[in-house]
Write an enzyme that holds these catalytic residues in place. Structure first.
Site, PDB file in Angstrom:
ATOM      1  N   PHE A   1       0.847  -1.196   0.000  1.00 20.38           N
ATOM      2  CA  PHE A   1       0.000   0.000   0.000  1.00 20.38           C
ATOM      3  C   PHE A   1       0.880   1.243   0.000  1.00 20.38           C
ATOM      4  O   PHE A   1       0.620   2.225   0.669  1.00 20.38           O
ATOM      5  CB  PHE A   1      -0.939  -0.008   1.214  1.00 20.38           C
ATOM      6  CG  PHE A   1      -2.132   0.913   1.062  1.00 20.38           C
ATOM      7  CD1 PHE A   1      -3.152   0.603   0.186  1.00 20.38           C
ATOM      8  CD2 PHE A   1      -2.222   2.087   1.805  1.00 20.38           C
ATOM      9  CE1 PHE A   1      -4.251   1.451   0.049  1.00 20.38           C
ATOM     10  CE2 PHE A   1      -3.324   2.940   1.680  1.00 20.38           C
ATOM     11  CZ  PHE A   1      -4.341   2.615   0.804  1.00 20.38           C
TER      12      PHE A   1
ATOM     13  N   SER B   1       1.017   0.749   7.159  1.00 25.08           N
ATOM     14  CA  SER B   1       0.047   1.087   6.115  1.00 25.08           C
ATOM     15  C   SER B   1      -1.325   0.463   6.363  1.00 25.08           C
ATOM     16  O   SER B   1      -2.303   0.842   5.715  1.00 25.08           O
ATOM     17  CB  SER B   1       0.562   0.617   4.754  1.00 25.08           C
ATOM     18  OG  SER B   1       1.761   1.249   4.408  1.00 25.08           O
TER      19      SER B   1
ATOM     20  N   LYS C   1       3.127   5.181 -15.909  1.00 28.56           N
ATOM     21  CA  LYS C   1       4.339   5.962 -16.111  1.00 28.56           C
ATOM     22  C   LYS C   1       4.261   7.272 -15.329  1.00 28.56           C
ATOM     23  O   LYS C   1       4.447   8.368 -15.867  1.00 28.56           O
ATOM     24  CB  LYS C   1       4.564   6.223 -17.609  1.00 28.56           C
ATOM     25  CG  LYS C   1       4.794   4.972 -18.424  1.00 28.56           C
ATOM     26  CD  LYS C   1       5.829   4.030 -17.803  1.00 28.56           C
ATOM     27  CE  LYS C   1       7.227   4.606 -17.799  1.00 28.56           C
ATOM     28  NZ  LYS C   1       8.178   3.698 -17.090  1.00 28.56           N
TER      29      LYS C   1
ATOM     30  N   ASP D   1      13.479   1.416 -17.783  1.00 30.55           N
ATOM     31  CA  ASP D   1      13.094   2.082 -16.537  1.00 30.55           C
ATOM     32  C   ASP D   1      14.311   2.270 -15.631  1.00 30.55           C
ATOM     33  O   ASP D   1      14.549   3.372 -15.118  1.00 30.55           O
ATOM     34  CB  ASP D   1      12.023   1.257 -15.825  1.00 30.55           C
ATOM     35  CG  ASP D   1      11.431   1.981 -14.629  1.00 30.55           C
ATOM     36  OD1 ASP D   1      10.684   2.953 -14.842  1.00 30.55           O
ATOM     37  OD2 ASP D   1      11.704   1.579 -13.486  1.00 30.55           O
TER      38      ASP D   1
ATOM     39  N   GLU E   1      16.045   5.932 -14.747  1.00 33.42           N
ATOM     40  CA  GLU E   1      16.181   6.388 -13.358  1.00 33.42           C
ATOM     41  C   GLU E   1      17.629   6.727 -13.026  1.00 33.42           C
ATOM     42  O   GLU E   1      17.913   7.752 -12.397  1.00 33.42           O
ATOM     43  CB  GLU E   1      15.681   5.302 -12.404  1.00 33.42           C
ATOM     44  CG  GLU E   1      14.188   5.079 -12.419  1.00 33.42           C
ATOM     45  CD  GLU E   1      13.778   3.798 -11.713  1.00 33.42           C
ATOM     46  OE1 GLU E   1      12.563   3.601 -11.542  1.00 33.42           O
ATOM     47  OE2 GLU E   1      14.655   2.987 -11.339  1.00 33.42           O
TER      48      GLU E   1
ATOM     49  N   GLU F   1      19.311  29.139  -9.821  1.00 36.05           N
ATOM     50  CA  GLU F   1      19.709  28.880 -11.204  1.00 36.05           C
ATOM     51  C   GLU F   1      19.803  27.397 -11.535  1.00 36.05           C
ATOM     52  O   GLU F   1      19.478  26.990 -12.652  1.00 36.05           O
ATOM     53  CB  GLU F   1      21.064  29.555 -11.500  1.00 36.05           C
ATOM     54  CG  GLU F   1      20.993  31.066 -11.559  1.00 36.05           C
ATOM     55  CD  GLU F   1      20.027  31.576 -12.620  1.00 36.05           C
ATOM     56  OE1 GLU F   1      19.867  30.901 -13.667  1.00 36.05           O
ATOM     57  OE2 GLU F   1      19.422  32.637 -12.418  1.00 36.05           O
TER      58      GLU F   1
END
Length: 330
Positions: A26, A54, A132, A192, A196, A228
């Protein structure tokens, strides 16, 4: 080759009606999948370890919560959304002993299938539905009447309906409202992990820190360096998201566009590309997965050390103070 994209008209949520759906975990994705499916009229149970923090959160969301083994025993479709490094043990101890022929084993990420931490019996479907976006956006966009794009994949099709079941699940969480792309477990997992590490979490963060350090080492105020190199990055990423790199270049000044086109390749040049190719190689050959799993077996000492160093970087202290100031005057 253009990948197929599916929408609501291509999916049949009724395939999940009358089935018990178990969501294991969860966390970020688990809370979104379980609540969205419940709101789509599905029969959902959440599986958690006894004493999980959870547990009350899931119950407060109106979900039935049971221990993981019991959830697996009750379910027709079992979606494993626990942490990657925990899934192998959860499967071995709680799920595998309770799997029945005709069950569906589902994942939100292909890590444990691709790196052979979970090997399912031949008589069950193995599918993936991977939104996604972070789970809180999966939940929020669904609640707003839309959804987030998803990837789906089939690793094992024992029933002959595996792809249709993956599409049905994607529809239940809102994915087919936005669009669902068919891929495979290996492509999803390797891209993926690479994204990352080399770009989204690793590359971008290191670029921000390096820019901040370069300016502060040259004597510029850290507050200005923060603005910046970190604060304004969100504005640029929003432009990327809305219309790609071309939209970003169109939206900034010509000075910024010229400087970016000229200097960007100096910073991210062949050396960076060589490093990216090495990162990808170590994802593809399983070196990263082995390293991560080994790190967890000894209690994550290196990971915790890197995390502390990141949290103690001067940009974090400067940013925390500036964000407090924004809130007070905002």
């Amino acid at each position: 080759m253009k990948l197929p994209i599916f929408y609501d008209k291509d999916a049949n949520l009724n395939l999940l009606k009358g089935k018990k759906l178990a969501v294991i975990g969860f966390g970020s994705q688990g809370h979104a999948h379980s609540q969205n499916l419940k709101d789509s009229g599905m029969d959902v149970v959440v599986g958690l370890r006894k004493g999980s923090k959870s547990w009350p959160e899931a119950e407060a969301a109106g979900l039935r919560v049971v221990e993981t083994a019991e959830a697996a025993k009750l379910a027709d479709v079992i979606m494993i959304l626990a942490q990657d490094q925990s899934q192998g043990d959860i499967y071995k101890n709680d799920i595998a002993p309770n799997l029945k022929p005709g069950n569906v084993l589902a994942f939100g990420h292909g890590f444990n299938i691709v790196y052979n931490q979970i090997i399912a019996p031949a008589e069950v479907d193995v599918i993936m539905i991977a939104p996604k976006s972070p789970g809180h956006l999966v939940r929020r966009t669904y609640s707003e009447g839309f959804g987030t794009p998803c990837l789906i994949a089939v690793h094992q099709d024992a029933s002959g309906q595996a792809q249709d079941l993956a599409l049905a699940w994607a529809q239940g969480i809102g994915g087919t409202r936005a669009g669902v792309i068919l891929t495979n477990f290996r492509d999803e997992t390797e891209t993926d992990l690479f994204g990352e590490q080399a770009v989204l979490c690793g590359g971008a963060a290191e670029l921000v820190r390096a820019g901040f350090e370069t300016l502060t080492e040259a004597g510029y105020p850290p507050e200005i360096a923060y603005f910046e190199c970190l604060h304004e990055l969100k504005l640029i990423v929003d432009l990327f998201y809305e219309g790609g790199i071309s939209q970003m270049n169109y939206s900034v000044s010509e000075t910024a566009e010229y400087g970016g086109l000229l200097r960007g390749p100096q910073v991210i040049g062949e050396e960076s590309r060589k490093a990216m190719r090495q990162v990808l190689k170590e994802v593809q050959d399983g070196s990263f997965a082995s390293q991560w799993l080994a790190e967890n077996k000894v209690g994550q000492p290196h990971f915790n050390g890197m995390r502390r160093a990141s949290e103690e970087h001067p940009i974090e202290k400067v940013g925390a103070e500036l964000r407090k100031m924004f809130k007070k005057n905002g």
